[in-house]
Design an enzyme around this catalytic site. Sequence first.
Site, PDB file in Angstrom:
ATOM      1  CG  ASN A  50      15.062 -37.119 -27.459  1.00  0.00           C
ATOM      2  OD1 ASN A  50      14.164 -36.640 -26.786  1.00  0.00           O
ATOM      3  ND2 ASN A  50      14.943 -37.309 -28.763  1.00  0.00           N
TER       4      ASN A  50
ATOM      5  CD  GLU B  57      11.825 -35.517 -29.796  1.00  0.00           C
ATOM      6  OE1 GLU B  57      10.709 -35.160 -30.216  1.00  0.00           O
ATOM      7  OE2 GLU B  57      12.095 -36.680 -29.443  1.00  0.00           O
TER       8      GLU B  57
ATOM      9  CG  ASP C 128      17.302 -39.236 -31.018  1.00  0.00           C
ATOM     10  OD1 ASP C 128      17.676 -40.240 -31.645  1.00  0.00           O
ATOM     11  OD2 ASP C 128      16.108 -38.980 -30.773  1.00  0.00           O
TER      12      ASP C 128
ATOM     13  CG  ASN D 127      15.492 -40.623 -34.493  1.00  0.00           C
ATOM     14  OD1 ASN D 127      14.916 -41.422 -33.763  1.00  0.00           O
ATOM     15  ND2 ASN D 127      15.243 -39.322 -34.467  1.00  0.00           N
TER      16      ASN D 127
ATOM     17  CG  ASP E  46      19.634 -41.469 -27.649  1.00  0.00           C
ATOM     18  OD1 ASP E  46      19.200 -40.343 -27.903  1.00  0.00           O
ATOM     19  OD2 ASP E  46      18.896 -42.468 -27.444  1.00  0.00           O
TER      20      ASP E  46
ATOM     21  CG  ASP F  76      10.739 -41.579 -25.782  1.00  0.00           C
ATOM     22  OD1 ASP F  76      11.337 -40.507 -25.534  1.00  0.00           O
ATOM     23  OD2 ASP F  76      10.126 -41.749 -26.857  1.00  0.00           O
ATOM     24  CG  HIS F  77      15.491 -40.851 -26.262  1.00  0.00           C
ATOM     25  ND1 HIS F  77      16.269 -41.265 -27.319  1.00  0.00           N
ATOM     26  CD2 HIS F  77      14.294 -40.491 -26.795  1.00  0.00           C
ATOM     27  CE1 HIS F  77      15.570 -41.161 -28.451  1.00  0.00           C
ATOM     28  NE2 HIS F  77      14.377 -40.703 -28.157  1.00  0.00           N
TER      29      HIS F  77
END
Length: 259
Positions: free
Chosen positions: A11, A38, A149, A151, A220, A249-250
């Site tokens: 991501n 994303e 991802d 989530n 992930d 951030d991933h």
Amino acid sequence: MSTALKLATWNVNSLTVRLPHVLDWLNSQRPDVLCLQETKQEDSKFPYAALAEAGFNAVHNGQKTYNGVAIISPHPIAQVQFDIPGFVDAQKRIVAATIGGIRVVSAYVVNGQSVDSDKYQYKLQWLAALQDWLAAELKQHDRLAVLGDYNIAPDDTDCHDPAAWEGQVLVSPPEREAFQRLLDLGFHDSFRLFNKEAGQFSWWDYRMAAFRRNMGMRIDHILVSEALRSHCLDCIIDKAPRKLERPSDHTPVMLTLGI
């Protein structure tokens, strides 16, 4: 003699911002498949030319500002599918393709925002539609890998502070149950085939020095079908890109197969 194939997911939280990181990572790791989530780009903005110059083909299912998924590979990309068939959804969260005899899905699962929100109900509906579609895909493609991802932190070992997160999105029982139903279709969490210990994460908040303090979540995942399980050689979380300036951030998760 088997050939090693590397499948990865990342991501990137805006490909416009992170393209140099992605190109550098592709050049250094040379994966056979990289699934992005994303991208936050319309298809017209996707960097096909820059990827081609680096030696990679790509397919992208994108929209302005939000969501967006891609599959990148140095190999031919065939049988491309956009979105979950039969599920009406304006958000671009799925692209699938066949590469080297393996059916690959790049998935960006709904975040859900909070358990009392409409977005949480949308997440559960989306996951149910994903499950139905993947059940059908497995009948057509025994070698199937679903990267993305999700989530969802499937277990308390995938969360830095389970007590603090209790009752919130990413760890709520209905989400974890939805993840388990995917496994029950015949998928395997490839990272857990090789790594059992807690404290190994793929996402860290930008706030509170979360990465430095390893206050993260493993959300992930690379799920593989039963037919691919015996070919799995290793699965790692590559933390290096999270240490870069202006990182996502991933960070990438990469599976090595022996085919």
